[in-house]
Motif scaffolding. Structure first.
Motif, PDB file in Angstrom:
ATOM      1  N   GLN A  15     -24.713   4.083  -4.049  1.00  0.00           N
ATOM      2  CA  GLN A  15     -25.452   2.869  -3.720  1.00  0.00           C
ATOM      3  C   GLN A  15     -26.360   2.518  -4.884  1.00  0.00           C
ATOM      4  OE1 GLN A  15     -27.737   3.129  -0.137  1.00  0.00           O
ATOM      5  NE2 GLN A  15     -28.564   1.043  -0.303  1.00  0.00           N
ATOM      6  N   ALA A  16     -26.236   1.292  -5.376  1.00  0.00           N
ATOM      7  CA  ALA A  16     -27.075   0.833  -6.482  1.00  0.00           C
ATOM      8  C   ALA A  16     -27.184  -0.681  -6.396  1.00  0.00           C
ATOM      9  CB  ALA A  16     -26.490   1.261  -7.825  1.00  0.00           C
ATOM     10  N   LYS A  17     -28.158  -1.231  -7.082  1.00  0.00           N
ATOM     11  CA  LYS A  17     -28.381  -2.662  -7.056  1.00  0.00           C
ATOM     12  C   LYS A  17     -27.267  -3.396  -7.798  1.00  0.00           C
ATOM     13  CE  LYS A  17     -33.371  -2.341  -6.610  1.00  0.00           C
ATOM     14  NZ  LYS A  17     -34.692  -2.744  -7.135  1.00  0.00           N
ATOM     15  N   THR A  18     -27.166  -4.666  -7.526  1.00  0.00           N
ATOM     16  CA  THR A  18     -26.111  -5.467  -8.145  1.00  0.00           C
ATOM     17  C   THR A  18     -26.325  -5.532  -9.654  1.00  0.00           C
ATOM     18  OG1 THR A  18     -27.401  -7.469  -7.784  1.00  0.00           O
ATOM     19  CG2 THR A  18     -25.831  -6.869  -6.078  1.00  0.00           C
ATOM     20  N   SER A 165     -21.337   0.465  -2.923  1.00  0.00           N
ATOM     21  CA  SER A 165     -21.820  -0.856  -2.521  1.00  0.00           C
ATOM     22  C   SER A 165     -23.287  -0.966  -2.876  1.00  0.00           C
ATOM     23  CB  SER A 165     -21.619  -1.090  -1.017  1.00  0.00           C
ATOM     24  OG  SER A 165     -22.104  -2.361  -0.645  1.00  0.00           O
ATOM     25  N   ALA A 166     -23.757  -2.211  -2.966  1.00  0.00           N
ATOM     26  CA  ALA A 166     -25.177  -2.445  -3.208  1.00  0.00           C
ATOM     27  C   ALA A 166     -25.984  -2.324  -1.929  1.00  0.00           C
ATOM     28  CB  ALA A 166     -25.382  -3.823  -3.822  1.00  0.00           C
ATOM     29  N   THR A 167     -25.355  -2.580  -0.787  1.00  0.00           N
ATOM     30  CA  THR A 167     -26.014  -2.449   0.516  1.00  0.00           C
ATOM     31  C   THR A 167     -25.208  -1.463   1.348  1.00  0.00           C
ATOM     32  OG1 THR A 167     -24.774  -4.374   1.297  1.00  0.00           O
ATOM     33  CG2 THR A 167     -26.983  -4.773   0.452  1.00  0.00           C
ATOM     34  N   MET A 168     -25.882  -0.466   1.886  1.00  0.00           N
ATOM     35  CA  MET A 168     -25.206   0.566   2.654  1.00  0.00           C
ATOM     36  C   MET A 168     -26.030   0.877   3.900  1.00  0.00           C
ATOM     37  SD  MET A 168     -22.326   2.251   2.280  1.00  0.00           S
ATOM     38  CE  MET A 168     -22.077   2.350   0.515  1.00  0.00           C
ATOM     39  N   PRO A 169     -25.831   0.133   4.994  1.00  0.00           N
ATOM     40  CA  PRO A 169     -26.588   0.406   6.222  1.00  0.00           C
ATOM     41  C   PRO A 169     -26.272   1.796   6.775  1.00  0.00           C
ATOM     42  CG  PRO A 169     -25.549  -1.764   6.299  1.00  0.00           C
ATOM     43  CD  PRO A 169     -24.975  -1.043   5.128  1.00  0.00           C
ATOM     44  N   GLY A 170     -27.182   2.285   7.588  1.00  0.00           N
ATOM     45  CA  GLY A 170     -27.004   3.624   8.145  1.00  0.00           C
ATOM     46  C   GLY A 170     -25.789   3.739   9.044  1.00  0.00           C
ATOM     47  N   ALA A 171     -25.495   2.680   9.818  1.00  0.00           N
ATOM     48  CA  ALA A 171     -24.326   2.737  10.699  1.00  0.00           C
ATOM     49  C   ALA A 171     -23.037   2.845   9.899  1.00  0.00           C
ATOM     50  CB  ALA A 171     -24.292   1.491  11.581  1.00  0.00           C
ATOM     51  N   VAL A 172     -22.984   2.177   8.746  1.00  0.00           N
ATOM     52  CA  VAL A 172     -21.780   2.251   7.908  1.00  0.00           C
ATOM     53  C   VAL A 172     -21.640   3.638   7.307  1.00  0.00           C
ATOM     54  CG1 VAL A 172     -20.677   1.301   5.853  1.00  0.00           C
ATOM     55  CG2 VAL A 172     -21.859  -0.212   7.435  1.00  0.00           C
ATOM     56  N   ASP A 284     -19.102 -17.642   0.330  1.00  0.00           N
ATOM     57  CA  ASP A 284     -19.418 -16.223   0.163  1.00  0.00           C
ATOM     58  C   ASP A 284     -18.235 -15.394  -0.317  1.00  0.00           C
ATOM     59  OD1 ASP A 284     -22.037 -16.574   0.892  1.00  0.00           O
ATOM     60  OD2 ASP A 284     -21.669 -16.217   3.027  1.00  0.00           O
ATOM     61  N   VAL A 285     -17.060 -15.994  -0.517  1.00  0.00           N
ATOM     62  CA  VAL A 285     -15.941 -15.235  -1.070  1.00  0.00           C
ATOM     63  C   VAL A 285     -16.222 -14.828  -2.508  1.00  0.00           C
ATOM     64  CG1 VAL A 285     -14.258 -16.346   0.440  1.00  0.00           C
ATOM     65  CG2 VAL A 285     -14.747 -17.337  -1.789  1.00  0.00           C
ATOM     66  N   ALA A 286     -17.102 -15.560  -3.191  1.00  0.00           N
ATOM     67  CA  ALA A 286     -17.459 -15.224  -4.575  1.00  0.00           C
ATOM     68  C   ALA A 286     -18.835 -14.593  -4.667  1.00  0.00           C
ATOM     69  CB  ALA A 286     -17.411 -16.474  -5.450  1.00  0.00           C
ATOM     70  N   ALA A 287     -19.390 -14.161  -3.522  1.00  0.00           N
ATOM     71  CA  ALA A 287     -20.745 -13.599  -3.541  1.00  0.00           C
ATOM     72  C   ALA A 287     -20.753 -12.120  -3.886  1.00  0.00           C
ATOM     73  CB  ALA A 287     -21.414 -13.814  -2.188  1.00  0.00           C
ATOM     74  N   ARG A 288     -19.617 -11.447  -3.765  1.00  0.00           N
ATOM     75  CA  ARG A 288     -19.588  -9.999  -3.970  1.00  0.00           C
ATOM     76  C   ARG A 288     -18.794  -9.653  -5.216  1.00  0.00           C
ATOM     77  NH1 ARG A 288     -20.744  -6.316   0.216  1.00  0.00           N
ATOM     78  NH2 ARG A 288     -21.582  -7.300   2.105  1.00  0.00           N
ATOM     79  N   GLY A 289     -19.445  -8.913  -6.100  1.00  0.00           N
ATOM     80  CA  GLY A 289     -18.761  -8.275  -7.211  1.00  0.00           C
ATOM     81  C   GLY A 289     -18.410  -9.157  -8.387  1.00  0.00           C
ATOM     82  N   ILE A 290     -18.528 -10.469  -8.284  1.00  0.00           N
ATOM     83  CA  ILE A 290     -18.129 -11.345  -9.379  1.00  0.00           C
ATOM     84  C   ILE A 290     -19.122 -11.179 -10.530  1.00  0.00           C
ATOM     85  CG2 ILE A 290     -17.682 -13.722 -10.070  1.00  0.00           C
ATOM     86  CD1 ILE A 290     -15.673 -12.525  -8.113  1.00  0.00           C
ATOM     87  N   GLU A 305     -26.558 -16.083   6.016  1.00  0.00           N
ATOM     88  CA  GLU A 305     -26.575 -15.618   7.396  1.00  0.00           C
ATOM     89  C   GLU A 305     -27.470 -14.398   7.577  1.00  0.00           C
ATOM     90  OE1 GLU A 305     -25.271 -16.957  10.002  1.00  0.00           O
ATOM     91  OE2 GLU A 305     -24.034 -18.530   9.123  1.00  0.00           O
ATOM     92  N   GLU A 306     -27.481 -13.477   6.608  1.00  0.00           N
ATOM     93  CA  GLU A 306     -28.223 -12.227   6.748  1.00  0.00           C
ATOM     94  C   GLU A 306     -28.748 -11.799   5.393  1.00  0.00           C
ATOM     95  OE1 GLU A 306     -25.497  -9.486   8.395  1.00  0.00           O
ATOM     96  OE2 GLU A 306     -24.023  -9.701   6.786  1.00  0.00           O
ATOM     97  N   GLU A 307     -29.538 -10.756   5.407  1.00  0.00           N
ATOM     98  CA  GLU A 307     -30.178 -10.315   4.172  1.00  0.00           C
ATOM     99  C   GLU A 307     -29.195  -9.725   3.181  1.00  0.00           C
ATOM    100  OE1 GLU A 307     -30.378  -6.992   7.191  1.00  0.00           O
ATOM    101  OE2 GLU A 307     -30.788  -9.147   7.150  1.00  0.00           O
ATOM    102  N   LYS A 308     -28.129  -9.078   3.655  1.00  0.00           N
ATOM    103  CA  LYS A 308     -27.144  -8.512   2.727  1.00  0.00           C
ATOM    104  C   LYS A 308     -26.467  -9.616   1.918  1.00  0.00           C
ATOM    105  CE  LYS A 308     -24.638  -6.387   5.698  1.00  0.00           C
ATOM    106  NZ  LYS A 308     -23.515  -5.582   6.238  1.00  0.00           N
TER     107      LYS A 308
END
Length: 658
Positions: A15-18, A165-172, A284-290, A305-308
């Motif tokens: 887990q690390a920042k973008t 991932s940059a965001t890793m909730p506890g449930a995941v 949001d299809v281009a919000a991750r990893g680009i 929609e959410e903070e992630k």
């Protein structure tokens, strides 16, 4: 921090920042675990470990991220000549299947296409030694979880599994431990970088009206020092609309969203990387990893929609130590949603200031020159634009208009030339084909004529009938009746004088002269002494009351008309057809024709007999024709004239006498 643990073969949760290099954090250990021919030549591995089946698998959530990770791994493994293949939907199967047959070392793909090829026995995952789930929180979400579980069941039990991932909730994390063996959780942060966002990114939040947002965005894009910019929308329709509006305002813009075909999506992203387009409007299809170098501004046109999602959106700028600016426009309806995001990330913007495109603090905080308008000056329109980037033909699958223009042009070119002579329409006059000189040609047999032309002569015969309304002598009638003529084709009619044959020529012509509709006129048929009795027409029920009186008057007038010296013709009783609604004008035409004949011979018509109200009578046209035929017979007695049929009314049975 990740490389020593991953190279040892242990499971890792990273887990690390973008923008901190997670791709090479799992990419380098993958490339080291793959056995290639260069390792056999140097003695690092035995020949038995060489295989054409994939030895490593990377699963990503989006197609754009799949292409980017593939390019990064190809660059890192170029020296060892590692074969990396991208497998994702939206493009043809055949090139991917051919590449799998030749041999692949590392596969990067999306879950849907991986399961398709594995189900077709085209993809063998039994030799995979390492599995990586990039953007693991998205991959293990409820939408992707069933597909990820199916893919994991196809892998060997003994393998290395890594989640990044940059965001890793506890449930995941708890869900991921089902598929991992004693994983090591590594969270990489800088000592001076507190919070979930990158410190190099300047964040601005404004409360804006939806109708003023396009003008605000156009002015923000003209701020000083702006490089490439990405605008994020919540819906696909909004993304397409904003891209069109910015293009009309003079900006070189492109769009990436789910309604576009894969070729158009890759064209826009490629033009954005090459600098031909400096504004990319996307969902949001281009919000991750680009990862695009030179992105200085990220604008959230609609609140996420959410903070992630917010973290991944603003993570497209300020990458690899660079600085950037993130601007969020919050509508009045999105204030509660934004307050939840602000509280979860502790951003410090609980109540955004109300801002418009003319607000002074907007120009001051974003370094927008004074007097800037919402249209880009022509002197600054230096970008080539989206049209300068070629659309690649990917052999796209699926519908919704996803085929590019290139395959359509190829189909038009491959279409064979026309070999059949096109059908020529024939000009006719009165239903008869015209000759070369414009005159009527010789009539052809009915079988040779086209079907749609057989009805034309029937409508064109009305004009000769208007011209034959002249009384003729009896010998002339008999002579015409004995002349042989071509049998006329019978046609079905719905009432009118043309529905009954056996009508004398004079009365029929006079009746036809008062009728304006051409389809209600038929050719005159002359009575023949030796002709067979006229067939009884089908019985029809009518609802007209007034035409019954007209028909009765016609019968009485015809009975006292002066007889004509002509051979007696047998008169057969004609019963009216049932269920026929006769127009009033037809019955009145029959009455007027007979009354005029009586007036010409000096006899007065009989007074009109009005039937009782509510009486249902027979068809007036048929009785008028029958009365006229009775008047032609010299020896016919008035007493022999058939009386109208008795009808029963709703109140009592009334009898109408002539």
């Amino acid at each position: 921090m990740t490389l020593p643990v991953a190279l040892s073969g242990k499971d890792v949760i990273g887990q690390a920042k973008t923008g901190t290099g997670k791709t090479l954090g799992f990419g380098l250990p993958l490339l080291e675990r793959v056995t290639v021919p260069a390792d056999v030549e140097t003695g690092r591995a035995g020949p038995e470990k060489l295989t054409n089946a994939p030895q490593a698998l990377v699963v990503v959530p989006t197609r754009e991220l799949c292409t980017q990770v593939t390019n990064d791994l190809l660059t890192a493994g170029k020296v060892r000549n590692v074969r990396v293949l991208a497998i994702y939907g939206g493009r043809a199967y055949e090139p991917q299947v051919e590449a799998l047959k030749k041999g692949v070392d590392v596969i990067v793909g999306t879950p849907g296409r991986l399961l398709d090829l594995a189900g077709q026995k085209k993809l063998d995952l039994s030799h995979v030694r390492a599995l990586v789930l990039d953007e693991a929180d998205e991959m293990l979400d409820l939408g992707f979880l069933p597909d990820v579980e199916k893919i994991i069941q196809l892998l060997p039990p003994k393998r290395q599994t890594m989640l990044f991932s940059a965001t890793m909730p506890g449930a995941v994390i708890g869900l991921a431990r089902r598929y991992m063996s004693q994983p090591t959780h590594i969270s990489a942060t800088s000592p001076d970088d507190e919070g979930a966002t990158v410190a190099n990114t300047t964040q601005r939040v404004y409360r804006a009206h939806s109708m003023d947002k396009p003008e605000m965005v156009a002015r923000i894009l003209q701020s000083e020092g702006r490089g490439l910019a990405m605008i994020f929308c919540r819906t696909k329709r909004t993304a397409a609309d904003i891209a069109d509006q910015l293009a009309q305002r003079g900006f070189a813009s492109g769009a990436v969203h789910g309604d576009l075909g894969q070729g158009a999506r890759e064209q826009a992203l490629r033009a954005f990387r090459n600098g031909k387009v400096d504004v990319l409007v996307c969902t949001d299809v281009a919000a991750r990893g680009i990862d695009v170098e030179g992105v200085t501004h990220v604008i959230n046109y609609q609140s996420p929609e959410e903070e992630k999602t917010y973290l991944h959106r603003i993570g497209r700028t300020g990458r690899a130590g660079a600085s950037g600016t993130a601007v969020t426009l919050v509508d009045w309806d999105d204030i509660p949603r934004w307050q939840l995001i602000n509280k979860a990330l502790d951003l410090g913007f609980p109540d955004p200031p109300e801002t418009y495109s003319t607000s002074p603090h907007l120009f001051e905080e974003l370094n927008i020159p004074a007097g800037t308008k919402g249209v880009l000056p022509r002197a600054e329109r230096t970008r080539a634009g989206l049209s300068a980037e070629r659309v690649e033909d990917l052999g796209e699958t699926g519908g919704r208009g996803r085929k590019s223009a290139a395959p359509a042009a190829a189909v038009r070119e491959e279409r064979p030339a026309r070999t059949r002579t096109p059908r020529q329409r024939r000009r006719t006059r009165g239903g008869t084909p015209l000759g070369a000189a414009g005159t009527a040609a010789e009539p052809q047999s009915p079988s040779a004529e086209p079907r749609f032309q057989t009805a034309v002569p029937q409508f064109q015969t009305a004009e000769p009938q208007f011209q034959t309304a002249v009384p003729m002598d009896v010998p002339e009638r008999v002579e015409r009746a004995t002349e042989p003529r071509t049998p006329r084709r019978r046609r079905r009619t719905r009432g009118g004088p043309g529905a009954v044959t056996g009508t004398p020529a004079v009365e029929t012509a006079e009746i036809s002269a008062t009728v304006t509709a051409p389809d209600a006129v038929a050719e005159p048929v002359v009575s023949d002494p030796e002709a067979e009795p006229v067939a009884k027409p089908r019985r029809r029920r009518t609802r007209a009351a007034k035409p019954a009186a007209d028909a009765a008057t016609t019968v009485e007038t015809a009975a006292v008309t002066e007889p004509v010296d002509a051979p007696e013709a047998p008169v057969a009783e004609t019963k009216p057809r049932r269920r026929t609604r006769v127009a009033k004008s037809v019955a009145e035409a029959a009455e007027s024709a007979v009354v005029q004949s009586a007036d010409a011979k000096g006899e007065a018509p009989v007074a009109e007999t009005k039937p009782r109200r509510g009486t249902r009578v027979a068809k007036p046209a048929a009785e008028a024709v029958e009365a006229a035929a009775t008047a032609e017979a010299p020896e016919a007695d008035a007493e022999a004239t058939p009386k109208p049929r008795r009808r029963r009314t709703r109140t009592t049975a009334a009898k109408t006498e002539s």
